[in-house]
Design a protein around this motif. Structure first.
Motif, PDB file in Angstrom:
ATOM      1  N   ASN A  93       0.830  -1.208   0.000  1.00 31.85           N
ATOM      2  CA  ASN A  93       0.000   0.000   0.000  1.00 31.85           C
ATOM      3  C   ASN A  93       0.863   1.257   0.000  1.00 31.85           C
ATOM      4  N   TYR A 145      -3.349   1.844 -12.213  1.00 34.35           N
ATOM      5  CA  TYR A 145      -4.182   2.136 -13.375  1.00 34.35           C
ATOM      6  C   TYR A 145      -4.117   3.623 -13.707  1.00 34.35           C
ATOM      7  N   ASP A 155      -3.480  -6.370  -4.834  1.00 36.31           N
ATOM      8  CA  ASP A 155      -4.027  -7.723  -4.961  1.00 36.31           C
ATOM      9  C   ASP A 155      -3.524  -8.510  -3.749  1.00 36.31           C
ATOM     10  N   VAL A 167      -4.533  -0.464  -6.763  1.00 35.66           N
ATOM     11  CA  VAL A 167      -5.151  -1.437  -5.869  1.00 35.66           C
ATOM     12  C   VAL A 167      -4.081  -2.467  -5.520  1.00 35.66           C
TER      13      VAL A 167
END
Length: 177
Positions: A23, A66, A57, A55
Motif C-alpha cells: 500500500n 491504473y 491484490d 489497488v
C-alpha cells in the motif's frame, strides 16, 4: 513446561507487513506518476492525472496501478490515432474549439452548425466559421484542421514513476528497519 510457535500468527503478521508495504509503495508510485503527468502535460485538463490510482491484490501480493483514461496508453507509449467513424480527424485549433468537448453520439456540426468546409490542395482541409465580410473577401475563424492521422510522440510518465517510486519505497523501508 512446553512452548510452541504458532505459525499462523506469524504468517498473519508477515502478511500484514507485506500488505502495508505494498500500500505504501502503491501510494508512492501513484504520486510519482501524477507528478510526471503534471510536469509533462503542464497546460492540460488534469483528467489523466486525476485518473491514476492503485489497488493491492491481496491474493498475489502485488500492486496494480491504473491510469483510467482512454488516452493514457498512447500518451505513455506514443502511436498513431486514426479516424474510426469519420473520414478525417478534426484537430481543434481555435480556443473555443479546444475548450469544447464533443459528447458521445454527437458530431462537431451538432455543436457548431455554422462550420464551413474549405478543402485545400496539398494541405489539410479546414473547418471554419464565417466571421463576416472584410474588404473584398470573406473573413473566417479557423476552428479545426482535418487530418488523416495524428502521430502522438511517447511521453513516458508511468515507467519512470515505477522505478523511482519503487526505489523510494525500498529506501524508506531500509531506513525504517
Amino acid at each position: 513446561m512446553s512452548e510452541y510457535l504458532d505459525i499462523s500468527k506469524s504468517e498473519k503478521y508477515t502478511n500484514s507487513l507485506i500488505l502495508d508495504f505494498l500500500n505504501f509503495t502503491g501510494g508512492i508510485i501513484v504520486s510519482e506518476m501524477v507528478q510526471n503527468v503534471v510536469e509533462t502535460f503542464e497546460n492540460q485538463t488534469g483528467n489523466l492525472a486525476n485518473s491514476i490510482f492503485f489497488v493491492v491484490d491481496v491474493n498475489e501480493f502485488k500492486v496494480i496501478v491504473y491510469a483510467n483514461t482512454e488516452y493514457a496508453r498512447i500518451q505513455e507509449l506514443g502511436g498513431d490515432i486514426l479516424p474510426v467513424n469519420a473520414k478525417a480527424l478534426a484537430i481543434p485549433v481555435h480556443p473555443e474549439a479546444k475548450k469544447t468537448a464533443i459528447p458521445d453520439g454527437k458530431t462537431i456540426r451538432d455543436i457548431f452548425p455554422d462550420l464551413v468546409l474549405i478543402p485545400r490542395k496539398n494541405a489539410p482541409a479546414l473547418l471554419v466559421r464565417k466571421k463576416g465580410r472584410g474588404f473584398n473577401h470573406e473573413r473566417f475563424d479557423i476552428m479545426y484542421v482535418l487530418v488523416q492521422k495524428a502521430t502522438i510522440p511517447p511521453h513516458p510518465y508511468a515507467e519512470p514513476a515505477l522505478h523511482t517510486g519503487l526505489q523510494k519505497s525500498l529506501d524508506a523501508y531500509k531506513n525504517a528497519a
